[in-house]
Enzyme design. Structure first.
Site, PDB file in Angstrom:
ATOM      1  N   ASP A   1      40.078  43.873  53.226  1.00  0.00           N
ATOM      2  CA  ASP A   1      40.062  42.798  52.218  1.00  0.00           C
ATOM      3  C   ASP A   1      41.387  42.028  52.261  1.00  0.00           C
ATOM      4  O   ASP A   1      42.443  42.589  51.991  1.00  0.00           O
ATOM      5  CB  ASP A   1      39.846  43.440  50.840  1.00  0.00           C
ATOM      6  CG  ASP A   1      39.562  42.423  49.742  1.00  0.00           C
ATOM      7  OD1 ASP A   1      39.702  41.222  49.997  1.00  0.00           O
ATOM      8  OD2 ASP A   1      39.224  42.854  48.629  1.00  0.00           O
TER       9      ASP A   1
ATOM     10  N   HIS B   1      29.181  37.192  50.788  1.00  0.00           N
ATOM     11  CA  HIS B   1      30.369  36.865  49.978  1.00  0.00           C
ATOM     12  C   HIS B   1      31.355  35.984  50.757  1.00  0.00           C
ATOM     13  O   HIS B   1      31.827  34.964  50.235  1.00  0.00           O
ATOM     14  CB  HIS B   1      31.027  38.171  49.530  1.00  0.00           C
ATOM     15  CG  HIS B   1      32.270  37.993  48.729  1.00  0.00           C
ATOM     16  ND1 HIS B   1      32.253  37.677  47.382  1.00  0.00           N
ATOM     17  CD2 HIS B   1      33.586  38.080  49.073  1.00  0.00           C
ATOM     18  CE1 HIS B   1      33.496  37.593  46.932  1.00  0.00           C
ATOM     19  NE2 HIS B   1      34.327  37.830  47.946  1.00  0.00           N
TER      20      HIS B   1
END
Ligand SMILES: C=CC1=C(C)c2cc3[nH]c(cc4nc(cc5[nH]c(cc1n2)c(C)c5CCC(=O)O)C(CCC(=O)O)=C4C)c(C)c3C=C
Ligand SMILES: [Fe+2]
Length: 441
Positions: free
Chosen positions: A252, A349
């Site tokens: 991330d 996403h």
């Protein structure tokens, strides 16, 4: 032996979460005994330690009568409270630290502009001392044996600060309340606040020490409104520096804007738009959006790997896009699979949040994970203290979150439980304090 090390972020150089680029960077000069170097070479490697020619010969047992060991590279790394090369406060482009505290304060009844100015002066002085590794007089001693450990302290102002201090005319439109999103389950008591502080350090005691010192200095001027504690991977825990993972196990931070990007400053820091009028005090500053996002890990962990990867649009193992390559290969949003469908699904996403899908809008994500125990049903109360930085939330966080709110495949696994929006002014000038141009302008 003397070794000079520049831990310019322990950097992979490409993800913006391990590489500070043009921002304030930890620098350090290490006095290392041979024994100490042997003991720290793993961590030092992760911190980008450059060992000179003599270093290659070090592999033999150290002498027993070496002087006491110096701090490890981790403890001795310090971040400048103000950096001549950068206008912004530390803690924005600084590499992610292992420990973080986010805290908000409200001014006490009766405290106004004068008291707020005195508080910011006290806080700035203490932050500068602690970040340099100096211990204030009459200290608790909690951090006595540690070095600065990359401590950063970053100050921001919430919307309500301006009314309480009579500075409403200086409140930028960017501090208008965030819109409601359909998936919000916000707790007002853990949201917003007059003043916000972000503390980061690679040592938990150093971080707590700073938090406690600042909380005590609030005195009768400001009261704690909420506090959140977070963490990231400790530098040196991986064989080589790499992009962080979150508690869902995903890599991330990959496609964060990089300080080396030509448009980085324009996207992340307030520039000429601030003008010379009532908002000029924000020039060189940035806006922080803070969201406590709980992850529904029991549900998430039941999903097969292929589903988890489609939800994001990237491979879990290495963060590479599903369209191929490695972590830093550009996503091919136009590529279809043999079934004629996009390889990176329409609701993935990363596709929905990407600048390519948002007229170039971007933000610098710099979060901490959190784990606050377990809920009554046994599910972990854990997730992401999402902190993102941008020049203008009206053009970055808000439109992107609106789109995510409508159709993000990740949304069913998340709950947004708290929210804050803060104007983070530029760093203090020498001898001054953070926010001085606003409070004394
Ligand atoms: C409104 C902004 C965003 C929120 C809220 C958000 C929450 C959130 N994200 C992840 C995990 C990942 N996000 C990734 C990429 C990504 N996310 C946002 C924005 C928000 N995320 C952006 C702008 C991007 C970059 C998109 C791009 O340019 O490709 C990724 C992929 C890897 C990466 O680039 O970082 C992951 C994984 C979680 C778990 C989460 C809430 C808890
Ligand atoms: Fe994201």
């Amino acid at each position: 032996m003397t070794t000079t090390a520049s831990s310019s972020g322990g950097t992979s150089g490409a993800d913006g979460r391990t590489d500070s680029g043009s921002g304030p960077e930890p620098t350090e000069t290490l006095e290392l005994s041979r024994r100490r170097l042997l003991g720290t070479v793993g961590a030092a490697g992760a911190a980008g330690l450059v060992v000179g020619a003599a270093g290659g010969a070090i592999g033999v047992a150290a002498a027993q009568d070496d002087p006491p060991a110096a701090l490890s590279s981790l403890g001795s790394a310090s971040v400048a409270f103000r950096d001549e090369r950068a206008k912004q406060q530390a803690g924005i482009t600084t590499p992610l630290q292992a420990r973080g505290h986010l805290v908000a304060f409200d001014l006490a009844p009766g405290a106004g502009r004068k008291e707020a100015a005195a508080l910011l002066r006290r806080w700035s002085r203490t932050a500068e001392e602690l970040m340099a590794g100096r211990t204030p007089a009459a200290d608790t001693g909690v951090a006595l044996d540690a070095g600065p450990s990359s401590l950063t302290v970053t100050f921001g102002f919430g919307r309500t600060f301006f009314d309480r201090t009579g500075l409403t005319a200086h409140r930028p439109v960017q501090l208008e309340p965030l819109p409601d999103f359909s998936s919000d389950e916000l707790d007002a008591g853990r949201s917003n606040g007059d003043l916000w502080i972000q503390i980061g350090s690679d040592d938990a005691l150093v971080a707590f020490h700073a938090l406690r010192a600042l909380q005590k200095e609030a005195g009768s001027t400001a009261r704690l409104r909420w506090q959140m504690n977070g963490f990231n991977r400790t530098p040196g825990a991986t064989a080589s520096p790499m992009t962080a993972r979150n508690l869902m196990g995903q890599v991330d931070g990959t496609n964060n804007p990089k300080p080396a990007d030509p448009d980085f400053d324009e996207r992340i820091f307030v520039g000429r738009d601030a003008g010379s009028g009532p908002y000029a005090w924000m020039r060189g500053g940035s806006y922080a959006v803070v969201r406590r996002i709980r992850m529904l890990l029991d549900d998430w962990e039941k999903q097969p790997l292929s589903k988890q990867e489609k939800v994001i649009g990237r491979r879990k193992a290495d963060g590479a896009p599903l369209t191929g390559g490695d972590e830093h290969t550009t996503m091919d949003l136009d590529k279809n699979g043999p079934d004629g469908l996009p390889v990176i699904p329409a609701d993935a996403h990363a596709r929905i949040a990407a600048p390519e899908s948002n007229q170039g809008a971007a933000m610098l994500r710099r979060p901490f994970s959190f784990h606050d125990g377990f809920r009554d049903d046994g599910a972990p109360d854990a997730g992401l203290l999402f902190v993102c930085w941008q020049a203008d939330p009206l053009r970055s966080f808000i439109p992107i979150q609106r789109k995510l709110d409508r159709g993000d495949a990740l949304s069913p696994f998340l709950r947004h439980e708290a929210s804050g929006l803060f104007a983070v002014p530029p760093a203090a000038v020498a001898g001054g304090y953070v926010g001085q141009p606003l409070l004394e302008g």
